[in-house]
Design a protein around this motif. Structure first.
Motif, PDB file in Angstrom:
ATOM      1  N   GLY A  49       0.770  -1.234   0.000  1.00 11.86           N
ATOM      2  CA  GLY A  49       0.000   0.000   0.000  1.00 11.86           C
ATOM      3  C   GLY A  49       0.802   1.284   0.000  1.00 11.86           C
ATOM      4  N   TYR A  50       2.122   1.179  -0.173  1.00 10.73           N
ATOM      5  CA  TYR A  50       2.951   2.385  -0.258  1.00 10.73           C
ATOM      6  C   TYR A  50       2.930   2.910  -1.697  1.00 10.73           C
ATOM      7  CZ  TYR A  50       4.879   0.858   4.235  1.00 10.73           C
ATOM      8  OH  TYR A  50       5.027   0.464   5.537  1.00 10.73           O
ATOM      9  N   ARG A  51       2.978   4.223  -1.853  1.00 12.01           N
ATOM     10  CA  ARG A  51       3.075   4.791  -3.197  1.00 12.01           C
ATOM     11  C   ARG A  51       4.537   4.916  -3.587  1.00 12.01           C
ATOM     12  NH1 ARG A  51       4.017   8.895  -6.599  1.00 12.01           N
ATOM     13  NH2 ARG A  51       5.107  10.056  -4.973  1.00 12.01           N
ATOM     14  N   VAL A  52       4.904   4.306  -4.702  1.00  7.80           N
ATOM     15  CA  VAL A  52       6.267   4.377  -5.227  1.00  7.80           C
ATOM     16  C   VAL A  52       6.182   4.873  -6.670  1.00  7.80           C
ATOM     17  CG1 VAL A  52       8.402   3.129  -5.700  1.00  7.80           C
ATOM     18  CG2 VAL A  52       6.955   2.438  -3.764  1.00  7.80           C
ATOM     19  N   GLY A  53       6.633   6.087  -6.904  1.00  4.49           N
ATOM     20  CA  GLY A  53       6.653   6.645  -8.249  1.00  4.49           C
ATOM     21  C   GLY A  53       8.025   6.463  -8.861  1.00  4.49           C
ATOM     22  N   ARG A  54       8.068   5.892 -10.057  1.00  2.00           N
ATOM     23  CA  ARG A  54       9.361   5.549 -10.659  1.00  2.00           C
ATOM     24  C   ARG A  54       9.559   6.243 -12.000  1.00  2.00           C
ATOM     25  NH1 ARG A  54       8.810  -0.873  -9.647  1.00  2.00           N
ATOM     26  NH2 ARG A  54       6.651  -0.261  -9.254  1.00  2.00           N
ATOM     27  N   THR A  55      10.658   6.966 -12.140  1.00  2.35           N
ATOM     28  CA  THR A  55      11.109   7.508 -13.408  1.00  2.35           C
ATOM     29  C   THR A  55      12.493   6.923 -13.676  1.00  2.35           C
ATOM     30  OG1 THR A  55      12.233   9.434 -12.462  1.00  2.35           O
ATOM     31  CG2 THR A  55       9.871   9.660 -12.914  1.00  2.35           C
ATOM     32  N   PRO A  56      13.055   7.094 -14.874  1.00  4.60           N
ATOM     33  CA  PRO A  56      14.360   6.477 -15.159  1.00  4.60           C
ATOM     34  C   PRO A  56      15.475   6.897 -14.199  1.00  4.60           C
ATOM     35  CG  PRO A  56      13.307   7.138 -17.206  1.00  4.60           C
ATOM     36  CD  PRO A  56      12.442   7.670 -16.093  1.00  4.60           C
ATOM     37  N   PRO A  68       2.139  -0.237   6.783  1.00  5.85           N
ATOM     38  CA  PRO A  68       1.455  -0.447   5.508  1.00  5.85           C
ATOM     39  C   PRO A  68       0.059   0.163   5.482  1.00  5.85           C
ATOM     40  CG  PRO A  68       2.560  -2.468   6.193  1.00  5.85           C
ATOM     41  CD  PRO A  68       2.664  -1.515   7.338  1.00  5.85           C
ATOM     42  N   ALA A  69      -0.357   0.563   4.260  1.00  6.40           N
ATOM     43  CA  ALA A  69      -1.678   1.164   4.087  1.00  6.40           C
ATOM     44  C   ALA A  69      -2.777   0.121   4.008  1.00  6.40           C
ATOM     45  CB  ALA A  69      -1.688   2.014   2.818  1.00  6.40           C
ATOM     46  N   VAL A  70      -2.400  -1.141   3.804  1.00  5.20           N
ATOM     47  CA  VAL A  70      -3.392  -2.215   3.731  1.00  5.20           C
ATOM     48  C   VAL A  70      -3.229  -3.112   4.947  1.00  5.20           C
ATOM     49  CG1 VAL A  70      -3.481  -2.144   1.216  1.00  5.20           C
ATOM     50  CG2 VAL A  70      -1.864  -3.701   2.335  1.00  5.20           C
ATOM     51  N   THR A  71      -4.303  -3.785   5.322  1.00  2.00           N
ATOM     52  CA  THR A  71      -4.235  -4.656   6.501  1.00  2.00           C
ATOM     53  C   THR A  71      -4.021  -6.120   6.129  1.00  2.00           C
ATOM     54  OG1 THR A  71      -6.653  -4.832   6.501  1.00  2.00           O
ATOM     55  CG2 THR A  71      -5.652  -3.136   7.904  1.00  2.00           C
ATOM     56  N   GLU A  72      -4.073  -6.425   4.830  1.00  2.00           N
ATOM     57  CA  GLU A  72      -3.756  -7.782   4.368  1.00  2.00           C
ATOM     58  C   GLU A  72      -3.015  -7.673   3.045  1.00  2.00           C
ATOM     59  OE1 GLU A  72      -6.897 -10.597   4.064  1.00  2.00           O
ATOM     60  OE2 GLU A  72      -7.744 -10.145   6.042  1.00  2.00           O
ATOM     61  N   ALA A  73      -1.978  -8.507   2.882  1.00  2.00           N
ATOM     62  CA  ALA A  73      -1.243  -8.508   1.618  1.00  2.00           C
ATOM     63  C   ALA A  73      -0.451  -9.796   1.486  1.00  2.00           C
ATOM     64  CB  ALA A  73      -0.303  -7.308   1.532  1.00  2.00           C
ATOM     65  N   ASP A  74      -0.270 -10.211   0.232  1.00  2.00           N
ATOM     66  CA  ASP A  74       0.655 -11.283  -0.116  1.00  2.00           C
ATOM     67  C   ASP A  74       1.802 -10.654  -0.882  1.00  2.00           C
ATOM     68  OD1 ASP A  74      -0.238 -14.131   0.503  1.00  2.00           O
ATOM     69  OD2 ASP A  74      -2.091 -13.242  -0.251  1.00  2.00           O
ATOM     70  N   PRO A  88       9.545  -8.153   6.106  1.00  2.00           N
ATOM     71  CA  PRO A  88       8.848  -8.665   7.294  1.00  2.00           C
ATOM     72  C   PRO A  88       9.095  -7.814   8.539  1.00  2.00           C
ATOM     73  CG  PRO A  88       9.763 -10.493   6.059  1.00  2.00           C
ATOM     74  CD  PRO A  88      10.313  -9.232   5.439  1.00  2.00           C
ATOM     75  N   ALA A  89      10.307  -7.237   8.643  1.00  2.00           N
ATOM     76  CA  ALA A  89      10.591  -6.350   9.776  1.00  2.00           C
ATOM     77  C   ALA A  89       9.805  -5.049   9.651  1.00  2.00           C
ATOM     78  CB  ALA A  89      12.093  -6.067   9.855  1.00  2.00           C
ATOM     79  N   LEU A  90       9.689  -4.526   8.428  1.00  2.00           N
ATOM     80  CA  LEU A  90       8.940  -3.294   8.217  1.00  2.00           C
ATOM     81  C   LEU A  90       7.467  -3.470   8.596  1.00  2.00           C
ATOM     82  CD1 LEU A  90       8.735  -0.379   7.034  1.00  2.00           C
ATOM     83  CD2 LEU A  90       8.288  -1.441   4.817  1.00  2.00           C
ATOM     84  N   VAL A  91       6.850  -4.554   8.142  1.00  2.00           N
ATOM     85  CA  VAL A  91       5.408  -4.724   8.412  1.00  2.00           C
ATOM     86  C   VAL A  91       5.136  -5.024   9.874  1.00  2.00           C
ATOM     87  CG1 VAL A  91       4.991  -5.510   6.051  1.00  2.00           C
ATOM     88  CG2 VAL A  91       5.275  -7.223   7.864  1.00  2.00           C
ATOM     89  N   ALA A  92       6.128  -5.572  10.594  1.00  2.00           N
ATOM     90  CA  ALA A  92       5.916  -5.888  12.010  1.00  2.00           C
ATOM     91  C   ALA A  92       5.520  -4.653  12.806  1.00  2.00           C
ATOM     92  CB  ALA A  92       7.175  -6.514  12.602  1.00  2.00           C
ATOM     93  N   ALA A  93       5.970  -3.479  12.340  1.00  2.00           N
ATOM     94  CA  ALA A  93       5.657  -2.238  13.044  1.00  2.00           C
ATOM     95  C   ALA A  93       4.274  -1.705  12.695  1.00  2.00           C
ATOM     96  CB  ALA A  93       6.711  -1.178  12.721  1.00  2.00           C
ATOM     97  N   GLY A  94       3.589  -2.328  11.734  1.00  2.00           N
ATOM     98  CA  GLY A  94       2.250  -1.904  11.347  1.00  2.00           C
ATOM     99  C   GLY A  94       1.175  -2.728  12.019  1.00  2.00           C
ATOM    100  N   HIS A  95       0.016  -2.767  11.368  1.00  2.00           N
ATOM    101  CA  HIS A  95      -1.119  -3.515  11.915  1.00  2.00           C
ATOM    102  C   HIS A  95      -1.815  -4.236  10.761  1.00  2.00           C
ATOM    103  CE1 HIS A  95      -0.339  -0.699  15.168  1.00  2.00           C
ATOM    104  NE2 HIS A  95      -1.011  -1.514  15.964  1.00  2.00           N
ATOM    105  N   THR A 137       4.245 -15.852   7.600  1.00  2.00           N
ATOM    106  CA  THR A 137       3.156 -14.895   7.810  1.00  2.00           C
ATOM    107  C   THR A 137       3.427 -14.096   9.077  1.00  2.00           C
ATOM    108  OG1 THR A 137       1.522 -16.314   6.721  1.00  2.00           O
ATOM    109  CG2 THR A 137       0.672 -14.641   8.215  1.00  2.00           C
ATOM    110  N   VAL A 138       3.255 -12.781   8.976  1.00  2.00           N
ATOM    111  CA  VAL A 138       3.396 -11.878  10.119  1.00  2.00           C
ATOM    112  C   VAL A 138       2.014 -11.317  10.448  1.00  2.00           C
ATOM    113  CG1 VAL A 138       4.464  -9.777  11.019  1.00  2.00           C
ATOM    114  CG2 VAL A 138       5.755 -11.251   9.439  1.00  2.00           C
ATOM    115  N   ARG A 139       1.581 -11.510  11.687  1.00  4.49           N
ATOM    116  CA  ARG A 139       0.354 -10.878  12.181  1.00  4.49           C
ATOM    117  C   ARG A 139       0.787  -9.717  13.073  1.00  4.49           C
ATOM    118  NH1 ARG A 139      -0.716 -16.232  11.574  1.00  4.49           N
ATOM    119  NH2 ARG A 139      -2.619 -16.718  10.385  1.00  4.49           N
ATOM    120  N   ALA A 140       0.756  -8.541  12.502  1.00  2.00           N
ATOM    121  CA  ALA A 140       1.414  -7.386  13.113  1.00  2.00           C
ATOM    122  C   ALA A 140       0.459  -6.566  13.971  1.00  2.00           C
ATOM    123  CB  ALA A 140       2.002  -6.504  12.020  1.00  2.00           C
ATOM    124  N   VAL A 141       0.948  -6.163  15.142  1.00  2.00           N
ATOM    125  CA  VAL A 141       0.214  -5.263  16.026  1.00  2.00           C
ATOM    126  C   VAL A 141       1.145  -4.160  16.545  1.00  2.00           C
ATOM    127  CG1 VAL A 141      -1.497  -6.979  16.727  1.00  2.00           C
ATOM    128  CG2 VAL A 141       0.645  -6.796  18.003  1.00  2.00           C
TER     129      VAL A 141
END
Length: 412
Positions: A49-56, A68-74, A88-95, A137-141
């Motif tokens: 759910g992060y916005r990543v804008g890419r130019t050359p 993360p902006a979403v609560t479920e993702a693969d 996995p470390a980044l999402v652990a800090a989310g929910h 699978t990480v169930r983050a809180v």
């Protein structure tokens, strides 16, 4: 004097993507590496759910300190170890609930010490098949923080993942490291965290990471020093040849630039200046014994030019290369023997004897560094081919074209 344009550092690009995603504000990454690994990392962020804008020439990331902006993702991590270990470390800090999987090659690579440390910090993390491997699978809180002990003897990426997580915890982290390989990569992490507004204190083997989050910035990505090693080695191998890599000089973050010191010991002329590094072949290539624990990604580069040295080349303290994209110690030994070169190996060392390599087909094991290293051998050995030359897309999709241009420039 050929000036070689080396793509951006994979290690720095991956860390910058994590930091940008975690920071408060919009971060611009200038000249990031565009390769399978880094595109996979960016794709993983988008899935979360992060916005990543890419130019050359630049990527922009909208940071989300809350996670993360979403609560479920693969998330599919492809072959990327940084993606598979950092996200996995980044999402652990989310929910939310986040599932990660990876390629068969990456599934074989270990991450048990990291996931044990995350569990010790209270993260609900479950390996679906083999313990200590993807998928998971990480169930983050969120993460409270506190003290944790980590064995980083297989990979410094475990420590980097925890260091990057630290400012996103509620109380910060106190990380005690019992063993550490590839220490210069940790210095890269600490310097980059500083650029995003976080100062980590170190007391011996203890790292103290404060809470409070990151601030967005504009961050230039320096050229990849591991990738530069193939071009520097080509110069050292070719009498009178000279290669300069701009943007990779005395102030470089990456420890793998230390590979040029190995080439200097072998007889090459080396100049590390403020704006770049130049290596010139002198016609001399001596044997040596060298410990490469801190620059182990360049071990295959040295192994590939070792047959042309005047005496044996013994590379020590590189046990961690056995758990990379493949067992690189065995892969280097196997391919050198295919070329007719005498080789001995042990648990953490390889010794290569002088000889004249014969044409052979290199077994790459899908490892980009095996291909790029033995391409250097091919400068002096006509008839070398690869069973999977395309695996260089992991870090340098244009490698074969760039190396062919260098070959023309230096007259090989």
């Amino acid at each position: 004097m050929p000036a070689v344009a080396i793509p951006g550092s994979k290690s720095i690009t991956a860390r910058a993507l994590f930091l940008a995603a975690a920071a408060d504000g919009v971060t611009t990454l200038v000249r990031p590496l565009r390769s399978d690994d880094t595109e996979g990392f960016a794709e993983g962020l988008v899935r979360l759910g992060y916005r990543v804008g890419r130019t050359p020439d630049a990527w922009q990331v909208d940071g989300r300190p809350q996670g993360p902006a979403v609560t479920e993702a693969d998330v599919y991590c492809r072959d990327g170890a940084t993606t598979a270990r950092f996200l996995p470390a980044l999402v652990a800090a989310g929910h939310g609930t986040y599932r990660f999987d990876a390629s068969p090659q990456m599934r074989r690579r270990p991450l048990g010490p990291l996931t044990r440390a995350l569990r010790d910090l209270g993260v609900d993390l479950r390996h679906e098949e083999a313990e200590g491997h993807h998928p998971l699978t990480v169930r983050a809180v969120g993460v409270e923080g506190g003290e944790v002990t980590l064995d980083a003897g297989q990979s410094s990426q475990y420590l980097t993942a925890l260091l990057l997580l630290g400012p996103l915890t509620r109380t910060g982290l106190r990380i005690t490291v019992t063993d550490l390989v590839s220490a210069p990569y940790v210095e890269i992490t600490l310097a980059m965290m500083r650029a995003f507004g976080v100062e980590v204190a170190r007391e011996g083997d203890v790292f103290l990471v404060p809470p409070g989050g990151y601030r967005a910035t504009t961050y230039p990505i320096e050229p990849d020093a591991s990738t530069a090693s193939y071009f520097f080695a080509a110069a050292a191998l070719t009498p009178g040849a000279e290669v300069t890599v701009p943007g990779l000089g005395a102030g470089a973050l990456q420890g793998d630039l230390g590979f040029v010191d190995v080439l200097r010991r072998m007889g090459a002329d080396v100049n590390v200046g403020a704006e770049g590094t130049t290596v010139r072949g002198t016609g001399t290539l001596r044997g040596l014994t060298v410990a490469m624990r801190d620059i182990s990604d360049t071990m295959p580069t040295l192994a590939a030019i070792a047959p042309f040295a005047s005496g044996p080349v013994r590379i020590e303290d590189v046990a961690n290369t056995r758990v990379k994209e493949c067992d690189r110690l065995d892969a280097c030994a196997e391919n050198l023997r295919r070329l007719g070169i005498g080789v001995s190996t042990g648990p953490d060392w390889i010794e290569i004897h002088p000889g004249t390599p014969a044409a052979a087909r290199i077994k790459t094991h899908g490892d980009h560094r095996v291909v790029m290293s033995f391409a250097v051998t091919g400068l002096r050995t006509p008839g070398i081919s690869f069973d999977d030359p395309g695996c260089v897309r992991k870090t340098f999709p244009g490698f074969h074209e760039a190396f062919a241009e260098l070959r023309r420039d230096i007259g090989c």
